[in-house]
Design a protein around this motif. Sequence first.
Motif, PDB file in Angstrom:
ATOM      1  N   MET A 187       0.906  -1.140   0.164  1.00  0.00           N
ATOM      2  CA  MET A 187       0.116   0.045  -0.153  1.00  0.00           C
ATOM      3  C   MET A 187       0.900   1.198   0.130  1.00  0.00           C
ATOM      4  SD  MET A 187      -2.575  -1.304   2.989  1.00  0.00           S
ATOM      5  CE  MET A 187      -3.360   0.046   2.789  1.00  0.00           C
ATOM      6  N   ASP A 188       0.288   2.267  -0.382  1.00  0.00           N
ATOM      7  CA  ASP A 188       1.105   3.656  -0.425  1.00  0.00           C
ATOM      8  C   ASP A 188       0.664   4.778   0.406  1.00  0.00           C
ATOM      9  OD1 ASP A 188       3.000   2.574  -2.202  1.00  0.00           O
ATOM     10  OD2 ASP A 188       1.741   2.571  -4.008  1.00  0.00           O
ATOM     11  N   LEU A 189      -0.364   4.329   1.347  1.00  0.00           N
ATOM     12  CA  LEU A 189      -1.023   5.325   2.264  1.00  0.00           C
ATOM     13  C   LEU A 189      -0.204   6.312   2.917  1.00  0.00           C
ATOM     14  CD1 LEU A 189      -3.858   3.040   3.685  1.00  0.00           C
ATOM     15  CD2 LEU A 189      -4.087   4.554   1.726  1.00  0.00           C
ATOM     16  N   CYS A 190       0.816   6.106   3.437  1.00  0.00           N
ATOM     17  CA  CYS A 190       1.841   6.589   4.253  1.00  0.00           C
ATOM     18  C   CYS A 190       2.636   7.561   3.454  1.00  0.00           C
ATOM     19  CB  CYS A 190       2.647   5.709   4.903  1.00  0.00           C
ATOM     20  SG  CYS A 190       1.899   4.720   6.102  1.00  0.00           S
ATOM     21  N   ASP A 191       2.707   7.400   2.046  1.00  0.00           N
ATOM     22  CA  ASP A 191       3.473   8.338   1.077  1.00  0.00           C
ATOM     23  C   ASP A 191       2.565   9.055   0.534  1.00  0.00           C
ATOM     24  OD1 ASP A 191       5.904   7.112   1.638  1.00  0.00           O
ATOM     25  OD2 ASP A 191       5.531   5.612   0.288  1.00  0.00           O
ATOM     26  N   ASP A 192       1.216   9.094   0.636  1.00  0.00           N
ATOM     27  CA  ASP A 192       0.078  10.058  -0.010  1.00  0.00           C
ATOM     28  C   ASP A 192      -0.263  10.873   0.946  1.00  0.00           C
ATOM     29  OD1 ASP A 192      -1.718  11.212  -1.641  1.00  0.00           O
ATOM     30  OD2 ASP A 192      -2.967   9.354  -1.797  1.00  0.00           O
ATOM     31  N   PRO A 193       0.066  12.383   0.688  1.00  0.00           N
ATOM     32  CA  PRO A 193      -0.407  13.215   1.769  1.00  0.00           C
ATOM     33  C   PRO A 193      -1.869  13.359   1.722  1.00  0.00           C
ATOM     34  CG  PRO A 193       1.574  14.076   0.518  1.00  0.00           C
ATOM     35  CD  PRO A 193       1.205  12.865   0.013  1.00  0.00           C
ATOM     36  N   SER A 194      -2.579  13.140   0.660  1.00  0.00           N
ATOM     37  CA  SER A 194      -4.208  13.297   0.601  1.00  0.00           C
ATOM     38  C   SER A 194      -4.700  12.207   1.612  1.00  0.00           C
ATOM     39  CB  SER A 194      -4.712  13.008  -0.696  1.00  0.00           C
ATOM     40  OG  SER A 194      -4.154  11.769  -1.126  1.00  0.00           O
ATOM     41  N   THR A 195      -4.008  11.318   2.185  1.00  0.00           N
ATOM     42  CA  THR A 195      -4.492  10.140   2.998  1.00  0.00           C
ATOM     43  C   THR A 195      -4.650  11.046   4.382  1.00  0.00           C
ATOM     44  OG1 THR A 195      -3.420   8.605   1.755  1.00  0.00           O
ATOM     45  CG2 THR A 195      -4.286   7.943   4.043  1.00  0.00           C
ATOM     46  N   PHE A 196      -3.950  11.662   4.776  1.00  0.00           N
ATOM     47  CA  PHE A 196      -4.242  12.225   6.218  1.00  0.00           C
ATOM     48  C   PHE A 196      -4.015  13.705   6.237  1.00  0.00           C
ATOM     49  CE2 PHE A 196       0.362  10.448   5.225  1.00  0.00           C
ATOM     50  CZ  PHE A 196       1.026  11.732   5.189  1.00  0.00           C
ATOM     51  N   GLN A 197      -4.062  14.355   5.164  1.00  0.00           N
ATOM     52  CA  GLN A 197      -4.152  15.808   5.323  1.00  0.00           C
ATOM     53  C   GLN A 197      -5.460  16.471   5.747  1.00  0.00           C
ATOM     54  OE1 GLN A 197      -3.480  17.084   1.215  1.00  0.00           O
ATOM     55  NE2 GLN A 197      -5.527  16.555   0.756  1.00  0.00           N
ATOM     56  N   ALA A 198      -6.351  15.719   5.909  1.00  0.00           N
ATOM     57  CA  ALA A 198      -7.684  16.158   6.405  1.00  0.00           C
ATOM     58  C   ALA A 198      -7.821  16.144   7.900  1.00  0.00           C
ATOM     59  CB  ALA A 198      -8.658  15.476   5.842  1.00  0.00           C
ATOM     60  N   CYS A 199      -6.649  15.386   8.567  1.00  0.00           N
ATOM     61  CA  CYS A 199      -6.624  15.313   9.745  1.00  0.00           C
ATOM     62  C   CYS A 199      -6.653  16.719  10.586  1.00  0.00           C
ATOM     63  CB  CYS A 199      -5.477  14.388  10.494  1.00  0.00           C
ATOM     64  SG  CYS A 199      -5.441  14.104  12.102  1.00  0.00           S
ATOM     65  N   VAL A 200      -7.578  16.719  11.705  1.00  0.00           N
ATOM     66  CA  VAL A 200      -7.649  18.119  12.433  1.00  0.00           C
ATOM     67  C   VAL A 200      -7.197  17.685  13.865  1.00  0.00           C
ATOM     68  CG1 VAL A 200      -9.616  19.080  10.948  1.00  0.00           C
ATOM     69  CG2 VAL A 200     -10.125  17.676  12.988  1.00  0.00           C
ATOM     70  N   GLN A 201      -6.695  16.689  14.253  1.00  0.00           N
ATOM     71  CA  GLN A 201      -5.905  16.242  15.528  1.00  0.00           C
ATOM     72  C   GLN A 201      -7.158  16.418  16.604  1.00  0.00           C
ATOM     73  OE1 GLN A 201      -2.430  15.106  16.253  1.00  0.00           O
ATOM     74  NE2 GLN A 201      -3.212  14.605  14.259  1.00  0.00           N
ATOM     75  N   CYS A 202      -8.508  15.725  16.306  1.00  0.00           N
ATOM     76  CA  CYS A 202      -9.525  16.019  17.250  1.00  0.00           C
ATOM     77  C   CYS A 202      -9.299  14.771  18.251  1.00  0.00           C
ATOM     78  CB  CYS A 202     -10.983  15.761  16.438  1.00  0.00           C
ATOM     79  SG  CYS A 202     -11.190  14.062  15.642  1.00  0.00           S
ATOM     80  N   ALA A 203      -8.544  13.819  18.216  1.00  0.00           N
ATOM     81  CA  ALA A 203      -8.427  12.737  18.912  1.00  0.00           C
ATOM     82  C   ALA A 203      -9.416  11.960  19.235  1.00  0.00           C
ATOM     83  CB  ALA A 203      -7.787  13.535  20.403  1.00  0.00           C
ATOM     84  N   ILE A 204     -10.211  11.849  18.463  1.00  0.00           N
ATOM     85  CA  ILE A 204     -11.624  11.090  18.740  1.00  0.00           C
ATOM     86  C   ILE A 204     -11.094   9.627  18.479  1.00  0.00           C
ATOM     87  CG2 ILE A 204     -13.431  10.172  17.462  1.00  0.00           C
ATOM     88  CD1 ILE A 204     -14.404  13.040  17.152  1.00  0.00           C
ATOM     89  N   CYS A 205     -10.030   9.268  17.391  1.00  0.00           N
ATOM     90  CA  CYS A 205      -9.572   8.122  17.449  1.00  0.00           C
ATOM     91  C   CYS A 205      -8.928   7.391  18.567  1.00  0.00           C
ATOM     92  CB  CYS A 205      -8.685   8.025  16.091  1.00  0.00           C
ATOM     93  SG  CYS A 205      -7.276   9.301  16.180  1.00  0.00           S
ATOM     94  N   THR A 206      -8.225   8.214  19.296  1.00  0.00           N
ATOM     95  CA  THR A 206      -7.592   8.175  20.211  1.00  0.00           C
ATOM     96  C   THR A 206      -8.463   7.885  21.544  1.00  0.00           C
ATOM     97  OG1 THR A 206      -5.595   9.375  20.069  1.00  0.00           O
ATOM     98  CG2 THR A 206      -5.855   8.549  22.084  1.00  0.00           C
ATOM     99  N   SER A 207      -9.855   8.463  21.570  1.00  0.00           N
ATOM    100  CA  SER A 207     -10.651   8.316  22.649  1.00  0.00           C
ATOM    101  C   SER A 207     -11.153   7.121  22.608  1.00  0.00           C
ATOM    102  CB  SER A 207     -11.530   9.575  22.907  1.00  0.00           C
ATOM    103  OG  SER A 207     -12.240   9.588  21.404  1.00  0.00           O
TER     104      SER A 207
END
Length: 560
Positions: free
Chosen positions: A451-471
């Motif tokens: 997979m090339d998700l980690c090399d594609d900025p469009s994969t994670f550029q929408a992240c707003v660091q809301c930390a819902i995933c961590t919660s």
Amino acid sequence: MLFDTTLYLSILICFAGLLWRLKQWFTIDIGPEAPGTAGQRTTAALRGSAAALFSRRLPMVFTALLRDVLLQVDLFKKHRLRWLMHMLIFWGFGLLLVFHALEDIVTQRLFSDYASTLNPFFFLRNLFGVIVLAGTSIALVRRLKIPAQKKITGRNDLLPLLLLMMIIISGFLLEGTQIVSQPIFDEMVDDYLYGDDPEEVESLRAVWALDYHVVFDPAPEITLELLEVGHELNEESCAVCHSRPTAAFASLPVAILIKPAAAALNRIRADELLRHLHYLVCFAALALLPFTKLKHMLTTPLTLALRAAGHAETSLPLNLKTRRALALDGCTHCGACSRVCSVAPSAQIIGNLDILPSEKLISLAQLSLNDLPAARMETFSEGSFICTECYRCTQICPSGLDLQDLWRASKASLADQGYPELHTRVVRTPVETLLPVMTAEGSSAAEEDTMDLCDDPSTFQACVQCAICTSVCPVVAAATEPDQDPEIGPHLVTNLLRMQQMELALASRMVWACVTCYQCQEHCPQHIRVADLLYELRNRGWSRMKGAPPSSVSTEEVQS
């Protein structure tokens, strides 16, 4: 006499086994609720059944039986080959059972001119047998060739398939030897031919040798005169019950194949030997039905009906106990739940198969019967508490089992017995230990990225660091001091990728502690593939570690 005795004995064993299974459903105790007596649970089950039968959900029960048992629509949507395999076995064996094994009860009453040696019954019997053989062959190949299936396959999975195959193969061998059998021909002549004129018998032998493939010793002389008389006699005395075996497309090739040895086989009455073998295998399958996976022919429709009945039959607490006990018998060990399990990667890392739902259910069944060895209690406890209750196993189960309820109940029972709530025990690699390996110069390992998700900025550029995933992350919930650990939290790994800190992301403990429950990905408001990112990072890290020099890192350093 031997046939009747064996039949009645197998029926008695089957009936006793079914009664024993029924007793287990009302006595096995799984879960923290008050156990209740067998009588109380039986009464509760009857009340729940009555409530379901006289409720508006009754049409849903019949729809479920049609949709999920007879047609298996859900399985068709999820996996076409498995659906085909189940349909071939289910319908092929079911039709063979009704129209052949129960011919005295069913077929003869439906067709007044029925005879097992007439067409289309010759053809249909062969067709149903080939259908079953095709289905069991697919199942056997999948069990032995697909790595995920082979890993969980045991004797209990192979025995029912082998029994079904032996029933069908012995049936074809039996019919093949009957086609070439001179003793059967002689018995038919004695019973049905009017008169015993040697010339008539010889003419009939010529016809049956030529058209019906019977092997005579010595072989009859075939002439046009004999065939003319023989055909006329055959139409008068034999054709009403015997068709030419050309429609027996599976057993006729067997007959042709054994023709060179037919005379010897006829002398030892191989047809009688194979008939006894065929019946004994059938009776063995009947006797073993309550004690093998074959029992799911009865339990699966029941569990699917209970699921469709809904709240009406589960509203009584005692029925939860009974339904859990029934679920232990309803599992077919197909492995579908283990293939979608969120924590299945942990089973591969740790080496504890009780993490997989299909294997954990077997251990739970042994535990419910007090048959689980004490040495395995710790692994079963670990497999139970590592479950993230993501509900995937319940959603995918073709037997309609509420596996989620089973896991919660077994966890509560284990906690009552004093077993610690071990949420996870995966490989955790500190940054200072793994990072040198990741960045070592001259490493021969090439990144085998799929997979090339980690090399594609469009994969994670929408992240707003809301930390819902961590919660919602169970790893964070299991951490002793998550606020003090900067490496625990999916949103932190995503942020490292945003800052193009690939090496730090690779070495984060979150990558290696992730149990792939997909809670982070499912709850992300920006629809970021968080779990897939963590999974790809783990694959990249593992690819690099495989190629690192042996002296770079020790086993003790990697496994903490």
